[in-house]
Motif scaffolding. Structure first.
Motif, short mmCIF file in Angstrom:
data_model
loop_
_atom_site.label_atom_id
_atom_site.label_comp_id
_atom_site.label_asym_id
_atom_site.label_seq_id
_atom_site.Cartn_x
_atom_site.Cartn_y
_atom_site.Cartn_z
N ASP A 126 0.82 -1.21 0.00
CA ASP A 126 0.00 0.00 0.00
C ASP A 126 0.86 1.27 0.00
O ASP A 126 0.53 2.25 -0.67
CB ASP A 126 -0.94 0.02 1.21
CG ASP A 126 -2.17 -0.85 1.00
OD1 ASP A 126 -2.42 -1.23 -0.16
OD2 ASP A 126 -2.88 -1.12 1.97
N ARG A 129 2.23 1.62 -3.45
CA ARG A 129 1.15 2.02 -4.37
C ARG A 129 0.84 3.50 -4.21
O ARG A 129 0.73 4.24 -5.21
CB ARG A 129 -0.09 1.18 -4.08
CG ARG A 129 -1.33 1.56 -4.88
CD ARG A 129 -2.41 0.51 -4.72
NE ARG A 129 -2.90 0.45 -3.34
CZ ARG A 129 -3.97 1.13 -2.90
NH1 ARG A 129 -4.65 1.91 -3.73
NH2 ARG A 129 -4.36 1.02 -1.65
N ARG A 130 0.71 3.96 -3.00
CA ARG A 130 0.39 5.36 -2.77
C ARG A 130 1.53 6.27 -3.20
O ARG A 130 1.29 7.39 -3.66
CB ARG A 130 0.07 5.58 -1.29
CG ARG A 130 -1.20 4.86 -0.81
CD ARG A 130 -2.41 5.24 -1.64
NE ARG A 130 -3.63 4.65 -1.10
CZ ARG A 130 -4.82 4.78 -1.66
NH1 ARG A 130 -4.96 5.46 -2.81
NH2 ARG A 130 -5.89 4.23 -1.11
N GLN A 131 2.76 5.80 -3.04
CA GLN A 131 3.90 6.61 -3.49
C GLN A 131 3.85 6.81 -5.00
O GLN A 131 4.09 7.92 -5.50
CB GLN A 131 5.21 5.94 -3.08
CG GLN A 131 5.53 6.05 -1.59
CD GLN A 131 6.77 5.28 -1.19
OE1 GLN A 131 7.25 4.41 -1.93
NE2 GLN A 131 7.30 5.57 -0.02
N GLN A 133 1.20 6.71 -6.86
CA GLN A 133 0.05 7.56 -7.19
C GLN A 133 0.30 9.01 -6.84
O GLN A 133 -0.22 9.91 -7.52
CB GLN A 133 -1.20 7.01 -6.49
CG GLN A 133 -1.66 5.68 -7.07
CD GLN A 133 -2.84 5.08 -6.34
OE1 GLN A 133 -3.09 5.38 -5.18
NE2 GLN A 133 -3.59 4.22 -7.01
N GLN A 182 -4.10 12.33 -2.77
CA GLN A 182 -3.13 11.23 -2.88
C GLN A 182 -2.07 11.31 -1.78
O GLN A 182 -1.66 10.27 -1.24
CB GLN A 182 -2.47 11.23 -4.26
CG GLN A 182 -3.42 10.95 -5.42
CD GLN A 182 -4.10 9.59 -5.29
OE1 GLN A 182 -3.56 8.66 -4.70
NE2 GLN A 182 -5.32 9.49 -5.83
N GLN A 183 -1.65 12.50 -1.44
CA GLN A 183 -0.69 12.65 -0.35
C GLN A 183 -1.32 12.25 0.98
O GLN A 183 -0.65 11.65 1.84
CB GLN A 183 -0.18 14.09 -0.30
CG GLN A 183 0.76 14.43 -1.45
CD GLN A 183 1.15 15.90 -1.48
OE1 GLN A 183 0.41 16.77 -0.99
NE2 GLN A 183 2.30 16.19 -2.06
N ASN A 185 -3.70 9.99 1.24
CA ASN A 185 -3.75 8.53 1.18
C ASN A 185 -2.40 7.91 1.53
O ASN A 185 -2.34 6.86 2.18
CB ASN A 185 -4.19 8.07 -0.21
CG ASN A 185 -5.64 8.41 -0.51
OD1 ASN A 185 -6.46 8.58 0.40
ND2 ASN A 185 -5.98 8.52 -1.79
N LEU A 186 -1.34 8.54 1.08
CA LEU A 186 0.00 8.04 1.40
C LEU A 186 0.27 8.12 2.90
O LEU A 186 0.81 7.18 3.49
CB LEU A 186 1.06 8.85 0.64
CG LEU A 186 2.52 8.52 0.97
CD1 LEU A 186 2.82 7.04 0.71
CD2 LEU A 186 3.47 9.41 0.16
N ALA A 189 -1.49 5.32 4.54
CA ALA A 189 -0.78 4.05 4.34
C ALA A 189 0.44 3.95 5.24
O ALA A 189 0.76 2.88 5.76
CB ALA A 189 -0.38 3.91 2.87
N ASP A 385 -3.53 0.76 -9.15
CA ASP A 385 -4.33 -0.04 -8.22
C ASP A 385 -4.37 -1.50 -8.65
O ASP A 385 -4.20 -2.42 -7.84
CB ASP A 385 -5.76 0.52 -8.13
CG ASP A 385 -5.84 1.79 -7.30
OD1 ASP A 385 -4.94 2.03 -6.47
OD2 ASP A 385 -6.81 2.55 -7.49
#
Length: 419
Positions: A126, A129-131, A133, A182-183, A185-186, A189, A385
């Motif tokens: 995760d 993935r977030r990085q 994105q 997105q940041q 979300n990171l 995570a 994703d």
């Protein structure tokens, strides 16, 4: 490359309370095994006593010539060594029961570690993935910034419309909002990673997939999971423990034989002044005839425990099969979906490039250009994703067989069995 993931899983296992609880349980049962084996060894008892005694018997009558109590200062001491010769197989079955219980506990440690390892793997992926994105959102923001600058320059030269500038500014703000999301979300995570692993993620590398443990089809996965999953193995060991307990309940059907060696050194016993010493060597038998039906009740109880353990095993097997089936279905879906998502992303990128060229020569409107830019961004988000969902599916399949730790080279905690 899998080393960083393996290290992450190792750290997660080390401090996870679920694993620690099962480890302590296993260590306690190890001592229970040693306690059961003590039944084979001799028992040594030493005793001593001092005090007063008054006696009225034939010995005092002979010593004093008259009836009545005679008071003396009594002292006694002795040692007794008892060695079990036969106890109706009670000790044998108790050792077998505790060993099977220890085996079950060892598999529970491994099962807990596998669960934690899969959660750690998920948080690890995760973060990656977030990085990706976040970087994609930065590129998307930069692309919208270029479009906005281009439209603003046209407007300043008098060849563009104010509405176009406003529209580009609105899409630029949306791109900034997407980056912020997105940041966020990171950060979420990273917090999840911290909770599972115990430290913040730093410089995570892309792990290698456990392709070596991938089965050929669902049936092969189910068959292997039945053989190697620690939860099912623990349930099987519990059956062995209850069967040994049932055999142990039959111990009172037999007489017990013990070898007893002893020595005593007493003084002033039963009103007789002076030393009273004994040396004994005896084989003693004890055979209980009736205890109110307790022995029969215990045998019936342990028989029901065997049935209960078998039902628990069947339930565990159903759960293992279900998880294996779900993980295989997730893998197939993710693999098929990823190919389609890649096609969509490639088409969106190609469309964005073509629309940019057509916009430059006036064949496409600003709205067309912004829409295709947004579609490209969303298609790439979806592809990332999908990519990580497929990666996780590989690890989930390994975990559904109880082989996640082994596939990554992570040692089983507390020296338990390793699949």
């Amino acid at each position: 490359m899998a080393g960083d993931l393996a290290d992450t899983i190792h750290k997660a296992i080390e401090h996870n309370p679920d694993v620690l609880v099962t480890q302590d349980d296993r260590r306690a049962i190890e001592q229970n095994v040693r306690e059961a084996k003590a039944g084979y060894l001799p028992r040594v008892d030493v005793y001593a006593g001092i005090g007063g005694e008054k006696s009225d018997n034939t010995s005092t009558l002979a010593a004093t010539g008259e009836q009545g109590y005679r008071g003396l200062h009594r002292e006694e001491s002795g040692i007794t060594i008892t060695q079990m010769l036969f106890d109706g197989f009670f000790t044998k079955n108790e050792v077998a029961r505790q060993k099977a219980t220890l085996q079950a506990a060892s598999y529970r440690v491994l099962a807990a570690a596998e669960d934690v390892g899969l959660r750690a793997t998920q948080t690890y992926l995760d973060v990656l993935r977030r990085q990706e994105q976040v970087e994609l959102a930065k590129d998307n923001l930069a692309a919208h910034q270029r479009v906005y600058d281009q439209i603003r320059m046209r407007s300043e030269r008098g060849v563009g419309r104010t509405a176009d500038t406003d529209q580009a500014a609105g899409r630029l703000a949306l791109a900034q909002a997407n980056l912020e999301a997105q940041q966020g979300n990171l950060r979420d995570a990273q917090i999840a990673y911290l909770r599972v692993v115990g430290e913040m993620p730093q410089d995570l590398d892309m792990p290698a997939l456990p392709v070596d443990v991938m089965p050929g089809d669902l049936q092969a996965l189910v068959d292997e999971a039945r053989q190697t999953h620690p939860t099912l193995a623990s349930a099987v060991a519990d059956i062995d423990a209850t069967m040994a307990q049932h055999e142990q309940a039959r111990a009172n059907d037999f007489p017990r034989f013990d070898l007893e060696l002893g020595a005593t050194h007493n003084s002033n016993i039963d009103g007789v002044r002076g030393a009273d010493e004994d040396l004994i060597a005896m084989v003693r038998m004890n055979y209980n005839i009736y205890r109110g039906g307790a022995d029969l009740a215990r045998k019936r109880s342990t028989a029901h425990r065997i049935t209960e353990a078998k039902n628990i095993r069947d339930r565990a097997e159903d759960q293992v099969i279900e998880e294996a089936s779900l993980s295989w279905n997730d893998f197939l879906t993710a693999r098929t979906r990823l190919d389609l998502l890649r096609r969509h992303a490639d088409a969106a990128n190609a469309t964005r490039t073509a629309y940019q060229k057509q916009f430059d020569i006036g064949q496409r409107t600003l709205l067309d250009l912004l829409d295709t830019e947004n579609e490209r961004f969303q298609s790439e988000i979806n592809y990332i994703d999908g990519k990580y969902r497929l990666m996780y599916a590989y690890y989930r399949i390994a975990a559904s067989k109880g082989q996640l730790l082994g596939s990554l080279g992570v040692m089983s905690p507390d020296g338990g069995p390793q699949n």
